[in-house]
Design an enzyme around this catalytic site. Sequence first.
Site, mmCIF file in Angstrom:
data_model
loop_
_atom_site.group_PDB
_atom_site.id
_atom_site.type_symbol
_atom_site.label_atom_id
_atom_site.label_comp_id
_atom_site.label_asym_id
_atom_site.label_seq_id
_atom_site.Cartn_x
_atom_site.Cartn_y
_atom_site.Cartn_z
ATOM 1 N N LYS A 183 -48.433 -1.184 -35.534
ATOM 2 C CA LYS A 183 -47.890 -1.924 -36.668
ATOM 3 C C LYS A 183 -47.372 -3.260 -36.154
ATOM 4 O O LYS A 183 -46.322 -3.342 -35.533
ATOM 5 C CB LYS A 183 -46.756 -1.131 -37.310
ATOM 6 C CG LYS A 183 -46.542 -1.409 -38.806
ATOM 7 C CD LYS A 183 -46.062 -2.798 -39.149
ATOM 8 C CE LYS A 183 -44.588 -2.951 -38.888
ATOM 9 N NZ LYS A 183 -44.085 -4.284 -39.365
ATOM 10 N N GLY A 235 -38.311 -4.341 -30.312
ATOM 11 C CA GLY A 235 -37.678 -5.041 -31.427
ATOM 12 C C GLY A 235 -36.174 -5.055 -31.278
ATOM 13 O O GLY A 235 -35.637 -4.994 -30.168
ATOM 14 N N SER A 236 -35.490 -5.114 -32.401
ATOM 15 C CA SER A 236 -34.029 -5.262 -32.382
ATOM 16 C C SER A 236 -33.341 -3.959 -32.005
ATOM 17 O O SER A 236 -33.862 -2.864 -32.222
ATOM 18 C CB SER A 236 -33.534 -5.723 -33.750
ATOM 19 O OG SER A 236 -33.641 -4.677 -34.698
ATOM 20 N N THR A 237 -32.132 -4.102 -31.470
ATOM 21 C CA THR A 237 -31.352 -2.940 -31.062
ATOM 22 C C THR A 237 -30.980 -2.075 -32.257
ATOM 23 O O THR A 237 -31.018 -0.833 -32.180
ATOM 24 C CB THR A 237 -30.093 -3.390 -30.306
ATOM 25 O OG1 THR A 237 -30.496 -4.031 -29.092
ATOM 26 C CG2 THR A 237 -29.197 -2.212 -29.974
ATOM 27 N N GLY A 240 -33.931 -0.062 -33.218
ATOM 28 C CA GLY A 240 -34.168 0.914 -32.160
ATOM 29 C C GLY A 240 -33.236 2.111 -32.267
ATOM 30 O O GLY A 240 -33.656 3.263 -32.069
ATOM 31 N N GLU A 257 -37.822 -0.883 -26.179
ATOM 32 C CA GLU A 257 -37.506 -2.139 -25.484
ATOM 33 C C GLU A 257 -36.841 -3.025 -26.516
ATOM 34 O O GLU A 257 -37.482 -3.532 -27.436
ATOM 35 C CB GLU A 257 -38.788 -2.774 -24.923
ATOM 36 C CG GLU A 257 -38.516 -3.838 -23.872
ATOM 37 C CD GLU A 257 -38.578 -5.243 -24.429
ATOM 38 O OE1 GLU A 257 -37.487 -5.777 -24.734
ATOM 39 O OE2 GLU A 257 -39.671 -5.796 -24.577
ATOM 40 N N CYS A 291 -36.567 -11.562 -25.678
ATOM 41 C CA CYS A 291 -35.516 -10.557 -25.537
ATOM 42 C C CYS A 291 -34.818 -10.652 -24.182
ATOM 43 O O CYS A 291 -33.645 -10.307 -24.057
ATOM 44 C CB CYS A 291 -36.082 -9.164 -25.748
ATOM 45 S SG CYS A 291 -37.553 -8.820 -24.777
ATOM 46 N N GLU A 388 -26.969 -11.540 -29.497
ATOM 47 C CA GLU A 388 -28.280 -12.106 -29.212
ATOM 48 C C GLU A 388 -28.627 -13.110 -30.307
ATOM 49 O O GLU A 388 -28.794 -12.743 -31.470
ATOM 50 C CB GLU A 388 -29.337 -11.012 -29.139
ATOM 51 C CG GLU A 388 -30.700 -11.525 -28.718
ATOM 52 C CD GLU A 388 -31.728 -10.419 -28.610
ATOM 53 O OE1 GLU A 388 -32.588 -10.505 -27.715
ATOM 54 O OE2 GLU A 388 -31.672 -9.473 -29.418
#
Length: 477
Positions: A183, A235-237, A240, A257, A291, A388
């Site tokens: 995706k 992607g973003s924390t 995740g 990651e 990142c 971030e």
Amino acid sequence: MMEWTYAPAPESASLANLKQAYRPFVDGEFVDGGGEPLKTLNPATEEVLAEVGTASTEDVDRAVAAARRAYEQVWGPMPGAERAKYLYRIARVVAERARELAVLETLDNGKPIRESRDVDVPTASAHLFHHAGWADKLEYAGLGPHPRPLGVVGAVIPWNFPLLMAAWKIAPALACGNTIVLKPAETTPLTALVLAEIAADAGLPPGVLNVLPGAGDVGAALVGDGGLDKVAFTGSTDVGKEIQRRLAGTGRHLTLELGGKAANIVYDDAPLDQAVDGVVDGIFFNQGHVCCAGSRLLVQESIAEEFAELLRARIETLRVGDPLDKNTDVGAINSRAQLDRIVELVAAGDAEGAQRWTSSCPLPERGLFFPPTVFSGVEQTMRVAREEIFGPVLSVLTFRTPDEAVAKANNTPYGLSAGVWTEKGAKALWTAQRMRAGVVWTNTFNRFDPTAPFGGYRESGFGREGGRAGLEAYLAE
């Protein structure tokens, strides 16, 4: 005194072979997706590039079922040497169509053409070549005498390195005998769909690779599909964490990651000109949409003033503008939402008392752009030091001793990457051993190679991509 200027050197947009419409790739064919079509934009102009069909929940189920069938009947039983042939074919065509892919990536993403041309596409091809070489050698990788594939992999990738992130997921998954449903990000689906076209032209069996464009709902449907054996997410924390909660107790494998807030430590014995270039590359590469960007500069107090002058002088030479111009150093911000996020956090830095310096470079009159920005006088409690930003914004802190440098560097919930600049090897090793980061670069930054593992821990995720360690994530224990 004569001032040197750069004449425009634009790459031709026509090289991208842009189509008016793109469709999902399921079971070896491009199909009409059941989701609402989206329009992908050129961030440099905010003009529509193409209409992209998106996947529905039914399309996700169909793609996962096709991947399961291909895994059980064709790809899983296939000898590694035969799987390698397909990966080699794909890698070769990516290299052959490098110029087309680079222009398409720059149009869709906004990054400078020289980065797409010199970094993204060659590294994507290198990952495919590298993992093709592993496909028939897994028994000798030190991962057990009879390593087995996991099965069907669901992969969700971000918008900052669309083609490269696709290769990072596809190459090891297929080399290890898995099939995959990918995706791509909502704002940057085009190169992943062209990669699917390349795979089809290379004769990859139907169902081995499936590509489902769409927004977050498509990613959520894929991650939650019970037919998967593994999820690989970059992607973003925050997302995740949600994925980890959702998969907890299901028995499915997971690698994440996620975000980062990397520290770049410059000691007083560092080669300053080299360090300045490394710091600039560490934060302004890909507009800071990285990142592992070196977004926190920790410079030793005794050289802080001198280093700041050198850094500002270097940043003033950066050219912000048309991403298709080969002279451009900093391109367009990928989306309006991301630009708004950058503006918000920069305003927070002002409000909290940090001193903002902004490059005097002119910005294009249209499109999504933000100038290279440096905050000094930053305290560790400020948002610009902790959150971030994912943009061309650098926060500068100072330190006096190596112990203080390490303490400040580790004062973050993230743990993805870091940098150390010093002429003394012992000091570099001492510092690296104490940094809580998955990757530590010494006297360089943002160096990637398919033979070297990359990944983090803490809120930067877990698992590795690349190298022998990256293969382990796609093999059964």
